[in-house]
Scaffold this motif. Structure first.
Motif, PDB file in Angstrom:
ATOM      1  N   GLU A  46     -27.944  47.141  -9.728  1.00 33.85           N
ATOM      2  CA  GLU A  46     -28.471  47.793 -10.917  1.00 33.85           C
ATOM      3  C   GLU A  46     -27.314  48.125 -11.833  1.00 33.85           C
ATOM      4  OE1 GLU A  46     -30.838  51.179  -9.948  1.00 33.85           O
ATOM      5  OE2 GLU A  46     -32.269  49.997  -8.782  1.00 33.85           O
ATOM      6  N   GLY A  47     -27.558  48.089 -13.106  1.00 29.47           N
ATOM      7  CA  GLY A  47     -26.509  48.454 -14.038  1.00 29.47           C
ATOM      8  C   GLY A  47     -26.667  47.794 -15.383  1.00 29.47           C
ATOM      9  N   THR A  48     -25.529  47.695 -16.045  1.00 25.35           N
ATOM     10  CA  THR A  48     -25.455  47.060 -17.357  1.00 25.35           C
ATOM     11  C   THR A  48     -24.419  45.950 -17.268  1.00 25.35           C
ATOM     12  OG1 THR A  48     -25.980  49.170 -18.420  1.00 25.35           O
ATOM     13  CG2 THR A  48     -25.010  47.460 -19.809  1.00 25.35           C
ATOM     14  N   TRP A  49     -24.757  44.804 -17.840  1.00 29.47           N
ATOM     15  CA  TRP A  49     -23.875  43.639 -17.816  1.00 29.47           C
ATOM     16  C   TRP A  49     -23.610  43.158 -19.226  1.00 29.47           C
ATOM     17  CZ3 TRP A  49     -28.032  44.371 -14.587  1.00 29.47           C
ATOM     18  CH2 TRP A  49     -27.734  44.527 -13.228  1.00 29.47           C
ATOM     19  N   ARG A  50     -22.392  42.663 -19.405  1.00 35.07           N
ATOM     20  CA  ARG A  50     -22.056  41.959 -20.641  1.00 35.07           C
ATOM     21  C   ARG A  50     -22.588  40.542 -20.491  1.00 35.07           C
ATOM     22  NH1 ARG A  50     -17.343  43.710 -18.653  1.00 35.07           N
ATOM     23  NH2 ARG A  50     -16.470  45.560 -19.587  1.00 35.07           N
ATOM     24  N   TYR A  51     -23.149  40.031 -21.565  1.00 41.94           N
ATOM     25  CA  TYR A  51     -23.625  38.647 -21.561  1.00 41.94           C
ATOM     26  C   TYR A  51     -23.073  37.964 -22.798  1.00 41.94           C
ATOM     27  CZ  TYR A  51     -26.557  34.587 -22.140  1.00 41.94           C
ATOM     28  OH  TYR A  51     -26.983  33.295 -22.298  1.00 41.94           O
ATOM     29  N   SER A  52     -22.542  36.773 -22.611  1.00 48.21           N
ATOM     30  CA  SER A  52     -22.138  35.969 -23.766  1.00 48.21           C
ATOM     31  C   SER A  52     -22.437  34.511 -23.469  1.00 48.21           C
ATOM     32  CB  SER A  52     -20.648  36.160 -24.092  1.00 48.21           C
ATOM     33  OG  SER A  52     -19.848  35.695 -23.028  1.00 48.21           O
ATOM     34  N   ASP A  53     -22.706  33.774 -24.534  1.00 46.58           N
ATOM     35  CA  ASP A  53     -22.891  32.334 -24.373  1.00 46.58           C
ATOM     36  C   ASP A  53     -22.443  31.609 -25.629  1.00 46.58           C
ATOM     37  OD1 ASP A  53     -25.053  32.050 -26.289  1.00 46.58           O
ATOM     38  OD2 ASP A  53     -26.517  32.551 -24.756  1.00 46.58           O
ATOM     39  N   ALA A  54     -22.149  30.337 -25.441  1.00 45.25           N
ATOM     40  CA  ALA A  54     -21.898  29.424 -26.548  1.00 45.25           C
ATOM     41  C   ALA A  54     -22.991  28.371 -26.467  1.00 45.25           C
ATOM     42  CB  ALA A  54     -20.518  28.784 -26.423  1.00 45.25           C
ATOM     43  N   ARG A  55     -23.602  28.072 -27.605  1.00 46.36           N
ATOM     44  CA  ARG A  55     -24.711  27.117 -27.648  1.00 46.36           C
ATOM     45  C   ARG A  55     -24.404  26.027 -28.655  1.00 46.36           C
ATOM     46  NH1 ARG A  55     -30.158  29.678 -26.033  1.00 46.36           N
ATOM     47  NH2 ARG A  55     -29.472  31.468 -24.824  1.00 46.36           N
ATOM     48  N   VAL A  56     -24.947  24.860 -28.377  1.00 48.81           N
ATOM     49  CA  VAL A  56     -24.856  23.744 -29.309  1.00 48.81           C
ATOM     50  C   VAL A  56     -26.281  23.318 -29.668  1.00 48.81           C
ATOM     51  CG1 VAL A  56     -22.594  22.916 -28.562  1.00 48.81           C
ATOM     52  CG2 VAL A  56     -24.643  22.080 -27.412  1.00 48.81           C
ATOM     53  N   LEU A  57     -26.442  22.879 -30.901  1.00 53.72           N
ATOM     54  CA  LEU A  57     -27.758  22.444 -31.350  1.00 53.72           C
ATOM     55  C   LEU A  57     -28.005  21.027 -30.843  1.00 53.72           C
ATOM     56  CD1 LEU A  57     -30.265  23.122 -33.000  1.00 53.72           C
ATOM     57  CD2 LEU A  57     -29.095  22.174 -35.006  1.00 53.72           C
ATOM     58  N   GLU A  58     -29.069  20.888 -30.049  1.00 60.54           N
ATOM     59  CA  GLU A  58     -29.409  19.583 -29.484  1.00 60.54           C
ATOM     60  C   GLU A  58     -30.925  19.421 -29.502  1.00 60.54           C
ATOM     61  OE1 GLU A  58     -29.192  18.304 -25.056  1.00 60.54           O
ATOM     62  OE2 GLU A  58     -27.264  17.747 -25.961  1.00 60.54           O
ATOM     63  N   ASP A  59     -31.396  18.397 -30.180  1.00 61.83           N
ATOM     64  CA  ASP A  59     -32.833  18.111 -30.268  1.00 61.83           C
ATOM     65  C   ASP A  59     -33.631  19.319 -30.748  1.00 61.83           C
ATOM     66  OD1 ASP A  59     -32.321  15.524 -29.294  1.00 61.83           O
ATOM     67  OD2 ASP A  59     -32.511  16.207 -27.216  1.00 61.83           O
ATOM     68  N   GLY A  60     -33.082  20.060 -31.720  1.00 58.86           N
ATOM     69  CA  GLY A  60     -33.786  21.188 -32.312  1.00 58.86           C
ATOM     70  C   GLY A  60     -33.732  22.474 -31.512  1.00 58.86           C
ATOM     71  N   THR A  61     -33.040  22.472 -30.370  1.00 60.54           N
ATOM     72  CA  THR A  61     -32.927  23.666 -29.531  1.00 60.54           C
ATOM     73  C   THR A  61     -31.457  24.034 -29.395  1.00 60.54           C
ATOM     74  OG1 THR A  61     -34.896  23.042 -28.273  1.00 60.54           O
ATOM     75  CG2 THR A  61     -33.428  24.641 -27.254  1.00 60.54           C
ATOM     76  N   TRP A  62     -31.189  25.340 -29.433  1.00 60.16           N
ATOM     77  CA  TRP A  62     -29.834  25.829 -29.222  1.00 60.16           C
ATOM     78  C   TRP A  62     -29.607  25.949 -27.725  1.00 60.16           C
ATOM     79  CZ3 TRP A  62     -26.211  26.133 -32.897  1.00 60.16           C
ATOM     80  CH2 TRP A  62     -26.637  26.022 -34.209  1.00 60.16           C
ATOM     81  N   LYS A  63     -28.883  24.981 -27.169  1.00 63.22           N
ATOM     82  CA  LYS A  63     -28.697  24.895 -25.718  1.00 63.22           C
ATOM     83  C   LYS A  63     -27.368  25.504 -25.285  1.00 63.22           C
ATOM     84  CE  LYS A  63     -31.818  21.151 -25.041  1.00 63.22           C
ATOM     85  NZ  LYS A  63     -32.301  20.322 -23.995  1.00 63.22           N
ATOM     86  N   ILE A  64     -27.432  26.223 -24.177  1.00 68.41           N
ATOM     87  CA  ILE A  64     -26.253  26.882 -23.628  1.00 68.41           C
ATOM     88  C   ILE A  64     -25.303  25.840 -23.049  1.00 68.41           C
ATOM     89  CG2 ILE A  64     -25.425  28.463 -21.831  1.00 68.41           C
ATOM     90  CD1 ILE A  64     -28.235  29.820 -22.051  1.00 68.41           C
ATOM     91  N   ILE A  65     -24.059  25.913 -23.480  1.00 68.87           N
ATOM     92  CA  ILE A  65     -23.025  25.021 -22.945  1.00 68.87           C
ATOM     93  C   ILE A  65     -22.033  25.825 -22.091  1.00 68.87           C
ATOM     94  CG2 ILE A  65     -21.506  25.139 -24.980  1.00 68.87           C
ATOM     95  CD1 ILE A  65     -22.160  21.951 -23.000  1.00 68.87           C
ATOM     96  N   GLN A  66     -21.906  27.127 -22.376  1.00 69.06           N
ATOM     97  CA  GLN A  66     -20.996  28.014 -21.639  1.00 69.06           C
ATOM     98  C   GLN A  66     -21.601  29.413 -21.647  1.00 69.06           C
ATOM     99  OE1 GLN A  66     -17.596  27.248 -20.544  1.00 69.06           O
ATOM    100  NE2 GLN A  66     -17.548  29.251 -19.596  1.00 69.06           N
ATOM    101  N   TYR A  67     -21.591  30.096 -20.496  1.00 71.42           N
ATOM    102  CA  TYR A  67     -22.117  31.457 -20.429  1.00 71.42           C
ATOM    103  C   TYR A  67     -21.263  32.296 -19.497  1.00 71.42           C
ATOM    104  CZ  TYR A  67     -24.064  29.883 -16.004  1.00 71.42           C
ATOM    105  OH  TYR A  67     -24.192  29.372 -14.746  1.00 71.42           O
ATOM    106  N   HIS A  68     -21.373  33.603 -19.674  1.00 72.46           N
ATOM    107  CA  HIS A  68     -20.629  34.529 -18.834  1.00 72.46           C
ATOM    108  C   HIS A  68     -21.432  35.819 -18.718  1.00 72.46           C
ATOM    109  CE1 HIS A  68     -16.767  36.133 -17.171  1.00 72.46           C
ATOM    110  NE2 HIS A  68     -17.444  37.252 -17.381  1.00 72.46           N
ATOM    111  N   ILE A  69     -21.620  36.288 -17.508  1.00 75.25           N
ATOM    112  CA  ILE A  69     -22.271  37.572 -17.255  1.00 75.25           C
ATOM    113  C   ILE A  69     -21.348  38.367 -16.342  1.00 75.25           C
ATOM    114  CG2 ILE A  69     -24.307  38.750 -16.402  1.00 75.25           C
ATOM    115  CD1 ILE A  69     -25.821  36.081 -16.687  1.00 75.25           C
ATOM    116  N   SER A  70     -20.957  39.559 -16.782  1.00 72.90           N
ATOM    117  CA  SER A  70     -20.105  40.402 -15.945  1.00 72.90           C
ATOM    118  C   SER A  70     -20.527  41.861 -16.092  1.00 72.90           C
ATOM    119  CB  SER A  70     -18.630  40.231 -16.330  1.00 72.90           C
ATOM    120  OG  SER A  70     -18.412  40.587 -17.673  1.00 72.90           O
ATOM    121  N   GLU A  71     -20.286  42.611 -15.032  1.00 75.24           N
ATOM    122  CA  GLU A  71     -20.697  44.008 -14.998  1.00 75.24           C
ATOM    123  C   GLU A  71     -19.877  44.839 -15.970  1.00 75.24           C
ATOM    124  OE1 GLU A  71     -22.022  47.243 -11.643  1.00 75.24           O
ATOM    125  OE2 GLU A  71     -20.729  45.586 -11.087  1.00 75.24           O
ATOM    126  N   LEU A  72     -20.563  45.726 -16.669  1.00 77.18           N
ATOM    127  CA  LEU A  72     -19.911  46.656 -17.575  1.00 77.18           C
ATOM    128  C   LEU A  72     -19.484  47.863 -16.764  1.00 77.18           C
ATOM    129  CD1 LEU A  72     -19.238  47.369 -20.554  1.00 77.18           C
ATOM    130  CD2 LEU A  72     -21.479  48.440 -20.685  1.00 77.18           C
TER     131      LEU A  72
END
Length: 151
Positions: free
Chosen positions: A123-149
């Motif tokens: 349980e807690g709070t996490w930082r979330y970040s991602d980098a997305r690229v536009l592919e076939d009309g959808t912003w797709k995740i290419i890189q992500y990171h989730i870490s505990e705050l």
């Protein structure tokens, strides 16, 4: 006099195109924000196919469990983790999005709980970040990171 008329016309056209570009950027940012929200909704609701549709084939990243980088994304592996006990009950806040052409970078906080395969609950709070690229009309995740705050 003619020179001033040309300058005035140029400035007038620039101001119209600037607002058009600003509106387009706002539309794109809104679409990315919607895709980020839909990704989280699919995760929380265990919609494997929908969740997987937001990942690029070559996606990689770090998950909340602190494991090594995960290379690629598989709806099958996600479903297997769910069958082994993975559950997420998180809400997103403080979402920010920046768009750079066909690439977008998002960051947010996730609060709630994650039950890992095997039953351990975090349980807690996490930082979330991602980098997305536009592919076939959808912003797709290419890189992500989730870490505990840290509290």
């Amino acid at each position: 006099m003619r020179f001033r008329s040309v300058i005035f016309a140029f400035c007038l056209m620039s101001s119209f195109s600037g607002s058009s570009v600003g509106a387009q950027e706002a539309d794109v940012t809104a679409r990315v924000r919607a895709d980020v929200s839909e990704t989280l909704t699919a995760l929380v609701e265990n919609e494997f196919t929908t969740f997987a549709s937001f990942f690029h084939d070559e996606a990689r990243g770090f998950f909340v469990d602190g494991s090594n980088m995960i290379e690629g994304f598989s709806a099958l592996a996600f479903r297997a983790a769910y069958l082994a006990g993975l559950r997420t009950h998180v809400l997103m806040s403080d979402l920010t999005v920046s768009v750079y052409g066909n690439t977008a970078v998002s960051g947010a906080l996730l609060g709630g709980s994650v039950t890992l395969p095997g039953g351990a609950v975090r349980e807690g709070t996490w930082r979330y970040s991602d980098a997305r690229v536009l592919e076939d009309g959808t912003w797709k995740i290419i890189q992500y990171h989730i870490s505990e705050l840290a509290e």
